[in-house]
Motif scaffolding. Structure first.
Motif, short mmCIF file in Angstrom:
data_model
loop_
_atom_site.label_atom_id
_atom_site.label_comp_id
_atom_site.label_asym_id
_atom_site.label_seq_id
_atom_site.Cartn_x
_atom_site.Cartn_y
_atom_site.Cartn_z
N PHE A 196 0.85 -1.20 0.00
CA PHE A 196 0.00 0.00 0.00
C PHE A 196 0.88 1.24 0.00
CE2 PHE A 196 -4.61 -0.88 0.95
CZ PHE A 196 -4.54 -2.23 0.62
N LEU A 249 -1.38 -11.06 2.34
CA LEU A 249 -1.89 -9.98 3.18
C LEU A 249 -2.57 -10.52 4.44
CD1 LEU A 249 -3.33 -7.52 0.50
CD2 LEU A 249 -1.15 -7.36 1.74
N PHE A 303 -5.20 4.30 -8.73
CA PHE A 303 -6.52 3.71 -8.53
C PHE A 303 -7.29 3.36 -9.80
CE2 PHE A 303 -5.81 6.43 -4.74
CZ PHE A 303 -5.90 5.45 -3.77
N LEU A 313 -12.15 2.37 -8.98
CA LEU A 313 -11.77 3.17 -7.82
C LEU A 313 -11.41 4.60 -8.22
CD1 LEU A 313 -9.50 0.52 -6.06
CD2 LEU A 313 -11.97 0.78 -5.92
N ILE A 332 -10.04 -6.01 0.91
CA ILE A 332 -9.35 -7.06 0.16
C ILE A 332 -9.23 -8.27 1.07
CG2 ILE A 332 -7.15 -7.75 -0.88
CD1 ILE A 332 -6.67 -4.80 -1.55
N GLU A 335 -7.71 9.41 1.08
CA GLU A 335 -6.41 8.93 0.62
C GLU A 335 -5.55 10.04 0.00
OE1 GLU A 335 -9.24 7.06 0.10
OE2 GLU A 335 -8.65 5.73 1.72
N LEU A 385 -7.56 -4.38 5.11
CA LEU A 385 -6.87 -3.66 4.05
C LEU A 385 -7.86 -3.44 2.92
CD1 LEU A 385 -3.52 -5.61 4.17
CD2 LEU A 385 -3.79 -3.15 4.61
N ALA A 386 -8.17 -2.18 2.69
CA ALA A 386 -9.04 -1.80 1.59
C ALA A 386 -8.30 -0.74 0.79
CB ALA A 386 -10.36 -1.25 2.11
N ARG A 387 -8.50 -0.76 -0.54
CA ARG A 387 -7.78 0.21 -1.38
C ARG A 387 -8.10 1.63 -0.96
NH1 ARG A 387 -5.96 -0.88 -6.23
NH2 ARG A 387 -4.83 1.05 -5.86
N ARG A 388 -9.36 1.87 -0.64
CA ARG A 388 -9.76 3.19 -0.16
C ARG A 388 -10.57 2.98 1.11
NH1 ARG A 388 -13.27 4.98 -5.13
NH2 ARG A 388 -14.23 3.05 -4.39
#
Lengths: 798, 279
Positions: free
Chosen positions: A666, B262, A704, A724, B194, A730, B185-188
C-alpha cells in the motif's frame, strides 16, 4: 505586468480601482450551486417529455440478427421502440477524422448500431416511454438475437494478419500512424555513456463526472426548430453537429447549456446515445430526455490513456540527455470519436515527450489501432500525463543510473529561462517558460534537502519513503492549429458581449461555458475590472447558442485565457462607449473621465461626476436631452483568438512524497507540491483549485483508476464499487506555488491552468514509488495504476 | 438504474412482517437498504414485494442482558458507532464499525441488515464469528436463536428461512481479560476489504485462551482460521502465520496469492493488538 492602457502611471490596467484580477473572488454561482438551486440538464422537465433508455450490446462484437420489439411495445408506458435502421432514416452517420492528422481513418458511426455492434455497451435499440423506469422495463422485453463475432481486444495483435478486421471497408485495424525523427538519434545513443530502456504501461481509465451525461431534445415541428438542453462543454460545436446530421441549418438548432456537473473533457464529444436522443425527438415530435446512468456511463463515456510505450533515453556522464526515443501503441475502440478524433492523444504524446528539455535528438512513432472496447478520446490533459510520465520516468531512471540527484539532473537539461522564444525537438514553439525558476521555487517550498535527510533517517528504521518529481509543459489557449486547420467546425476564437442595463449594472454573454470550474467568476472579474464596476453588478450568461457570441466553449484550458481576454476587451470597449455618453452629458472630454466603482469620475482627480444609474436613465429614457446626432451604444462585443502562437504553453514542476508499506504494497501519499506558470493569474483560488483537482485526477491514474477488460472485451469493473476513483481520505495535502510569465499575445496575459495538475501528478507519484523501492532492489514500476499487487510483486513478496 | 416494479408494504409489527413474507414467495425485507436498493436499481434482483420493517418498534435497542450485549437488528451503524455501551462491552464491534462504508452509508445501514446480507467481505459477520455471538430470528413458529458458527452458510447464504426476520444479535460482554483485534486492508477507506481480520481472545497469564480469528474477504463467508488460532494461543505468531490455511480466490482488487500474503500480514498486526492490554 505588461498591460498598458490609459490608467494613471502608479496603476497598471490590472490594478485598476475596481480590479479583481489576481484576487480570489468567490464565484458568482456559488450560492446557487451550494444551495441546490443549480439548473442541470438532469433537472429539466418539459411538457409531453418522454424518456429514452437503450438496450445495449452485451457482446464486444456481434452481428445483430434480429430485433423483436412486440413485447416491449406493449409494455406499460412505452411510446416507441426504435432500432438503428429506423433511426438512420432520421440522422446521418458521422466519421471522426481530421485532415491535418494525415492518414487517420475511421468508419461511419450511427446513433444506434446498424447490423453490427462493435463494443459492449453500444446502443442497439431505443425504448422511449413516459418514465425512465418504464423505458427500462421495456428494454428488458426487447428480444435481440446476436451472432457473436471474434472480438479484437489486444492492441499488440490488432494489426496481425490473422486478427479479424473490425471494419472491412477500412482494410485493416490501423486508425492512425505518426513517425518523427529529429536530429541524429542513432549516433547520440551510440555515443551515450548510459542508455536506459523500459516499457511504460498506462491503464485505460475515464473521467467520472459527478453529473452524468444528460440531454433533453425538443423538436418543435411548427417552428422547424430543435432545442437541445445538453450538459456539454461546447454548445456551438454541438449545434453544428446536430444540424449537420439532421440535415438542418444551424439556425434551426439551439443548444442550451445551464449548469454542468463536471466535464473533464468527457463532455466535448459526440455520443451516439445523445445523438440518438436528438434524432428520436425529431422522429417522435416531442421532447425526449436521456440521462446516462452510472452503469452505462462506464461503458459509453469516453475512456482514455490506454497506451503501451517502449521508451529509451541516452545520457552522458555529466548528466546531459543525449536522445529520447519512444514507440507508442494505443487501442482506441472501434471508432475514432467525432469530431475531435481519437488520434489526438497519441499525436500529443509524440509532440510532448522530451518537451521541457534541450535534448535535440528525438525519434518517435505512434500507432493507433481499432479494437472492440469502448471508444477512447480526449480526457483532461490529453496525452500529457503519458508523455510526462514517459519523459520524467526516463529522466529519473537515467539520473539514478549515473548516480545523480534527480533535481540536479533536471537543472542540467531543462531549457534555460532566458532561452525564449525557442522550440522543442518535436517543433513545439515556446513563447516564454520558466522551468528553472519553477524548480528553484519547488526546491525551497518543499524543503528538499530536509526531506532527503528525513527519508534517510526513516529508511534506517525500516520506513520506506520516496520523493519523485515531474517537470512538465502544458498546451493551453489553442489557436485554430488544434482543430480548425483539420477541417473541424470547432472554433478557437471566443467572444463576449457586455451591455449596461437601465440601472447601470452589467450583463455579459460569453461563448465559453461553466462546467463547475469557475469560468463565470473569471468572466465577471475580467469585465468588472476593465469596465470599472463592483463584481456584484455583473451578471454572467453562458451556454445558449441563440444568445451568446459564437465560441468554442471550454476545453484545452482555454476559458480563462481566451474567454477572459474577450470579456476584458468587451468591458473596455463598453467603458469607452459609456464615457462617450458621460462626456456628452458632462460636456467633458471622454478621455479625461474614467469609471470607478460604478461611478464616472474625473480621471486625474478622482472626483465623482456621474452615477451609472443616472447615465443609464438618461441614455435609455431621456435620449432627447443628449446632443443632436449623438447615439449612445451601451452594448459592446469583442472577440479574441490567439494569433502569434499556435498554443500558449505553460510549464511547471510537481513533487510527491509518499510512504510504501513494503509488507502490504500500500502507498500512503504524504504530500504533493505543484509549482506552475499559467501567466497572469486572474483568480488565485480558482487556479489552485484547478491544480489540486487536476493533481487528484492524476493520482487516480497513478494508483486507482483502471477500466479493466477481459480478453473477450467485457468490462469487468464498470461500477463505482469496483472502479476506484480517488477519494478525499487517501489524498495528501497539495501545496501550490506559482511563477508568472504572461503571454504577450493577449492584454491579460493569462494562459490556461486546468490541466497542469493532471499532466504531472502520475509521473511524480511513479517516480516517488520507485525512489522508495530502489534501495530494496525492486525493479522499477512502470505499469499504471500501481496496485498493491504490482508493488508486492516488484518486491518479490508474492 | 431504475428498479423493476415492486409492491411496498410497511410492516407495523414483527408478526405482520413474518406473515407478509409468507404471503409472497418473492418478497424481501427492507431495513437500511444500503445493499438491497443498489441491487434493485441495477436490476440484479427484482422482488415483487418490499416489506419495510423500519416502522417496527423495539428492534433498535442496545442493552446488556445477563452478561451478554444485545443489539437490535435495526440499530444503525452510526448509532452503534456512537454507543458507549458497545464501546465498553463489545470493543471489537466498536473498532470495526468505522471501517464500514462511509458516513452516509452508516447513517442508514443497520447491523441486522449487514449480518442477514452476509457479504463475505463485510466486517460485522466476521466480528460476530470472532465473538462467538448469536442471532435471534423470528419466523412463523416463533423465535429462535442461532449460533454465529451455524448462521453463515455460504455466499450471501444464511440459516434464515424464507419467513424469518432477524431481530437481534448477541455477543458475550467483554471482561477484563478480553482482548480484541481488528484490521482490514481496503484500497480506499470505506471499500469492502481485500482481506480483513476480526479477532478475540482471553488473556490467560502470558498466553491466550479461546483465540478466535475470523478472516473476511477470503472466502464465501467469514472464516475461522483454527490452526492459526491454536498456534497463536501458545504465543507463536510465526507458527500462526505459517498455519494459515485460507484458500481465497482472485478478485478485482487482488489475486489469491496477494490475499494470502496480506492475511499473514494482518495476522501479525492483529496479534500485536491482542497482546496490548485493554485500555
Amino acid at each position: 505586468m505588461k498591460i498598458t492602457d490609459d490608467s494613471p502611471p502608479v496603476l497598471t490596467a490590472l490594478d485598476r480601482p475596481n480590479s479583481y484580477i489576481g484576487r480570489s473572488v468567490p464565484r458568482p454561482n456559488l450560492q446557487r450551486l451550494t444551495q441546490g438551486r443549480g439548473q442541470y440538464v438532469s433537472d429539466v422537465t418539459l411538457p409531453r417529455m418522454a424518456h429514452v433508455a437503450f438496450v445495449r450490446s452485451p457482446h464486444a462484437h456481434a452481428r445483430i440478427k434480429s430485433i423483436a420489439a412486440d413485447m416491449a411495445k406493449k409494455s406499460p408506458g412505452v411510446i416507441a421502440v426504435v432500432t438503428g435502421v429506423e433511426l438512420a432514416k432520421v440522422m446521418t452517420p458521422w466519421v471522426g477524422v481530421l485532415t491535418h492528422l494525415k492518414g487517420l481513418k475511421s468508419a461511419p458511426q450511427h446513433p444506434i448500431a446498424v447490423d453490427v455492434a462493435c463494443w459492449q455497451g453500444e446502443a442497439v435499440c431505443a425504448v422511449v416511454a413516459r418514465t425512465r423506469a418504464e423505458a427500462e422495463d421495456g428494454c428488458e422485453l426487447v428480444e435481440i438475437k446476436y451472432e457473436e463475432l471474434p472480438a479484437v481486444t489486444d492492441p499488440e495483435t490488432a494489426l496481425d494478419a490473422k486478427t479479424p478486421v473490425i471494419h472491412a471497408a477500412l482494410g485493416d485495424n490501423l486508425c492512425f500512424e505518426r513517425k518523427l525523427d529529429v536530429g541524429a538519434v542513432d549516433k547520440a545513443f551510440a555515443e551515450s555513456d548510459a542508455v536506459v530502456e523500459t516499457t511504460f504501461m498506462f491503464g485505460r481509465h475515464t473521467g467520472v463526472t459527478t453529473e452524468p451525461r444528460a440531454v433533453v431534445a425538443d423538436w418543435n415541428p411548427s417552428e422547424q426548430r430543435m432545442t437541445v438542453y445538453q450538459g456539454t462543454q461546447a454548445p456551438h460545436m454541438m449545434q453544428n453537429l446536430f444540424a449537420k446530421h439532421l440535415n438542418l441549418a444551424e439556425h434551426q438548432v439551439r443548444v442550451l447549456t445551464k449548469d454542468v456537473g463536471g466535464s473533464f473533457g468527457i463532455k466535448v464529444h459526440t455520443y451516439a446515445d445523445e445523438m440518438a436522443t436528438v434524432a428520436l425527438s425529431k422522429l417522435l415530435k416531442r421532447p425526449v430526455k436521456f440521462v446516462a446512468d452510472r452503469i452505462e456511463s462506464f461503458v459509453t463515456d469516453i475512456h482514455a490513456r490506454d497506451h503501451r510505450i517502449k521508451a529509451k533515453i541516452g545520457v552522458s556522464k555529466d548528466g546531459t540527455i543525449t536522445a529520447f526515443e519512444i514507440d507508442d501503441l494505443t487501442g482506441i475502440g472501434p471508432y475514432s470519436v467525432y469530431p475531435r478524433t481519437s488520434g489526438i492523444e497519441a499525436n500529443q504524446i509524440v509532440n510532448l515527450t522530451g518537451g521541457p528539455y534541450t535534448c535535440p535528438n528525438y525519434r518517435a512513432q505512434a500507432k493507433v489501432v481499432f479494437q472492440n472496447k469502448n471508444v477512447m478520446c480526449q480526457y483532461r490533459a490529453v496525452g500529457h500525463p503519458i508523455a510526462v510520465a514517459v519523459t520524467e520516468g526516463l529522466v529519473e531512471l537515467a539520473a539514478a543510473k549515473i548516480g545523480m540527484d534527480p533535481l540536479e539532473f533536471r537543472r542540467r537539461n531543462l531549457i534555460a529561462d532566458d532561452a525564449y522564444p525557442t522550440q522543442s525537438a518535436a517543433g513545439l514553439k515556446f513563447e516564454k517558460l520558466s522551468h528553472h525558476e519553477a524548480l528553484a521555487h519547488l526546491d525551497s517550498m518543499m524543503n528538499y534537502a530536509g526531506l532527503r535527510a528525513e527519508q534517510k533517517a526513516l529508511r534506517a528504521k525500516g520506513i520506506h519513503r520516496g520523493i519523485g518529481f515531474a517537470s512538465f509543459i502544458e498546451v493551453t489557449n489553442p489557436s485554430a492549429a488544434f482543430y480548425g486547420v483539420g477541417g473541424a467546425r470547432i472554433t478557437s476564437q471566443d467572444g463576449a458581449t457586455v451591455k449596461l442595463d437601465a440601472q447601470g449594472a452589467l450583463i455579459i454573454h460569453s461563448g465559453v461555458t461553466e462546467q463547475g470550474q469557475g469560468a463565470e467568476a473569471v468572466l465577471a472579474q475580467c469585465v468588472a475590472s476593465s469596465f470599472g464596476v463592483s463584481i456584484n453588478k455583473v451578471r454572467v450568461v453562458t451556454g445558449d447558442t441563440d444568445n451568446t457570441p459564437y465560441g468554442g466553449g471550454t476545453w484545452a484550458s482555454r476559458a480563462a485565457g481566451i474567454g477572459g481576454e474577450a470579456a476584458w476587451q468587451a468591458g473596455k470597449a463598453l467603458r469607452g462607449n459609456v464615457l462617450a455618453v458621460a462626456g456628452a452629458m458632462l460636456q467633458a472630454k471622454p478621455d479625461d473621465l474614467d469609471i470607478r466603482n460604478g461611478i464616472v469620475v474625473d480621471k486625474a482627480s478622482g472626483t465623482e461626476r456621474l452615477g451609472l444609474d443616472e447615465l443609464a436613465r438618461v441614455a435609455y429614457f431621456r435620449p432627447d436631452t443628449l446632443p443632436p446626432g449623438f447615439q449612445a451604444e451601451l452594448m459592446a462585443t469583442r472577440h479574441y483568438v490567439p494569433r502569434a502562437w499556435p498554443f500558449a504553453f505553460t510549464n511547471g514542476i510537481q513533487a510527491s512524497y509518499l510512504e510504501v508499506d513494503t509488507d502490504t504494497g500500500f502507498v500512503k501519499l504524504l504530500k504533493h507540491w505543484c509549482v506552475e506558470d499559467c501567466g497572469t493569474i486572474i483568480n488565485p483560488q480558482l487556479v489552485d483549485e484547478q491544480i489540486r483537482g487536476g493533481v487528484v485526477q492524476g493520482i487516480g491514474a497513478a494508483l486507482f483508476e483502471h477500466c479493466r477488460y477481459d480478453e473477450r472485451g467485457q468490462m469487468l469493473n464498470g461500477n463505482m464499487a469496483d472502479y476506484l476513483v480517488p477519494m478525499a481520505v487517501e489524498m495528501p495535502d497539495i501545496d501550490c506555488g506559482h511563477v508568472v510569465s504572461p503571454t504577450a499575445d493577449s492584454e491579460l496575459g493569462a494562459k490556461g491552468a486546468g490541466e497542469a495538475g493532471t499532466a504531472g501528478a502520475p509521473a511524480c507519484v511513479m517516480n516517488a514509488i520507485n525512489d522508495a523501492l530502489r534501495p530494496l532492489g525492486a525493479q522499477p514500476l512502470t505499469d499504471m495504476p500501481f496496485t498493491p499487487d504490482k508493488i508486492l510483486r516488484a518486491l518479490g513478496k508474492v | 438504474m431504475k428498479p423493476a416494479p415492486f409492491a411496498y408494504k410497511r410492516a407495523r409489527a414483527l408478526e405482520e412482517a413474518v406473515a407478509a413474507l409468507g404471503e409472497h414467495a418473492d418478497a424481501r425485507l427492507l431495513a437500511g437498504g444500503q445493499s438491497l436498493i443498489a441491487t434493485l436499481n441495477m436490476r440484479l434482483s427484482a422482488p415483487r414485494l418490499l416489506i419495510d420493517i423500519n416502522g417496527i418498534g423495539g428492534l433498535d435497542g442496545i442493552a446488556l442482558k445477563a452478561g451478554k450485549l444485545e443489539i437490535g437488528a435495526l440499530t444503525r451503524h452510526a448509532q452503534a458507532e456512537r454507543s458507549e455501551v458497545i464501546a465498553r462491552h463489545a470493543p471489537l464491534i466498536a473498532r470495526a464499525i468505522p471501517h464500514i462504508g462511509h458516513a452516509a452509508i452508516r447513517n442508514r445501514g443497520t447491523l441486522g441488515g449487514s449480518i442477514a446480507f452476509a457479504d463475505p467481505a463485510a466486517e460485522l459477520p466476521a466480528c460476530l464469528l470472532a465473538l462467538d455471538g448469536e442471532v435471534d430470528a423470528t419466523g412463523p413458529k416463533g423465535k429462535r436463536t442461532i449460533k454465529a458458527a451455524d448462521f453463515f452458510k455460504g455466499l450471501f447464504e444464511t440459516a434464515l428461512g424464507p419467513q424469518d426476520v432477524l431481530t437481534a444479535i448477541r455477543v458475550p460482554a467483554a471482561t477484563k481479560d478480553t482482548r480484541v483485534g481488528f484490521a482490514e486492508l481496503a484500497r480506499r477507506h470505506g471499500d469492502y476489504a481485500i482481506v480483513g481480520l476480526a479477532a478475540s481472545a482471553r488473556a490467560d497469564g502470558k498466553s491466550f485462551a479461546d483465540v478466535r480469528l475470523a478472516f473476511f474477504g477470503v472466502g464465501a463467508t467469514a472464516l475461522r482460521a483454527k490452526k492459526a488460532e491454536t498456534a497463536l494461543a501458545s504465543g507463536n505468531v510465526d507458527a500462526a502465520v505459517a498455519a494459515l490455511d485460507l484458500d481465497p480466490q482472485d478478485d478485482l482488487q487482488a489475486t489469491a496469492a496477494v490475499k494470502k500474503h496480506l492475511a499473514g500480514v494482518l495476522l501479525r498486526r492483529v496479534a500485536k493488538q491482542l497482546m496490548e492490554a485493554r485500555p
